[in-house]
Design an enzyme around this catalytic site. Structure first.
Site, PDB file in Angstrom:
ATOM      1  N   CYS A   1       0.234   3.850   2.774  1.00 37.04           N
ATOM      2  CA  CYS A   1       0.724   3.314   4.055  1.00 37.04           C
ATOM      3  C   CYS A   1       2.222   3.590   4.190  1.00 37.04           C
ATOM      4  O   CYS A   1       2.705   3.987   5.254  1.00 37.04           O
ATOM      5  CB  CYS A   1       0.498   1.799   4.149  1.00 37.04           C
ATOM      6  SG  CYS A   1      -1.221   1.300   4.012  1.00 37.04           S
TER       7      CYS A   1
ATOM      8  N   CYS B   1       0.836  -1.209   0.000  1.00 33.50           N
ATOM      9  CA  CYS B   1       0.000   0.000   0.000  1.00 33.50           C
ATOM     10  C   CYS B   1       0.871   1.260   0.000  1.00 33.50           C
ATOM     11  O   CYS B   1       1.582   1.522   0.972  1.00 33.50           O
ATOM     12  CB  CYS B   1      -0.916  -0.061   1.234  1.00 33.50           C
ATOM     13  SG  CYS B   1      -1.599   1.517   1.756  1.00 33.50           S
TER      14      CYS B   1
END
Length: 201
Positions: free
Chosen positions: A126, A123
């Site tokens: 993230c 991600c």
């Protein structure tokens, strides 16, 4: 020069396209293996990068990549302790789950503010948010950071916390009550919740 170009083309074709089917039935089609780690393989897909843990893969794939359970466990422990080692005067950063259900109450740092970061290696947002959260935990002894690697959308921890997007950050006050949840890499809102959590509970 032609030979070199031919060799590059050969190696490129080796690296191209593979299909993986997980034991839960999920399939990764037409992906390339970008990295092999002791506990799993990192795949490059059309939508980005995904890490698939060997425990999710059939035995023949584990054997193909020479999976060793003991090495994987040691690697996971080492990775978690390395994450903890980067902290200065703050509290250690802990990865408390790789997709498995987790009793969050056992990991709350009572007396401090606990920030729980639900993330995944593949991600992008993230990865953007993570250094800010780690810096906050490093520099503020009142903040403990716990990280939950969701691995993929089908894991038990995703169902347990009803996660629909990542990063998702939950902020708990000193008494262990949830103060707020932030979806997305919004460090300012997270900091506001942390300030609020310090004064409540």
């Amino acid at each position: 020069m032609k030979i070199l170009a031919f060799l590059i083309a050969c190696f490129a074709s080796i690296a191209v396209a593979d299909d993986f089917k997980l034991i839960d039935g999920k399939e990764y089609k037409n992906v390339t293996v970008s990295r092999i780690e002791p506990d799993g393989i990192v795949l490059r897909t059309k939508s980005g990068i995904a890490k698939v843990y060997f425990v999710e893969l059939p035995k023949e794939v584990q054997e193909r990549f020479h999976y060793n359970a003991a090495s994987a466990a040691a690697y996971s422990t080492q990775t978690a302790s390395r994450a903890g080692a980067v902290t200065g005067r703050g509290q250690p950063v802990e990865v408390i789950s790789h997709g498995a259900q987790v009793d969050i109450n056992k990991h709350l740092a009572l007396g401090s503010v606990t920030v729980v970061d639900f993330y995944a290696d593949w991600c992008g947002p993230c990865r953007q948010l993570s250094p800010s959260l780690e810096q906050m935990a490093r520099s503020d002894p009142d903040v403990a950071l716990r990280k939950v690697d969701i691995v993929n959308w089908r894991t038990a921890v995703v169902q347990q916390f009803n996660i629909h997007s990542i990063p998702q950050v939950n902020v708990y006050n000193r008494g262990g009550s949830l103060v707020g949840t932030v979806n997305g890499a919004d460090i300012d809102t997270i900091k506001r919740y942390v300030a609020q959590a310090k004064t409540s509970g």
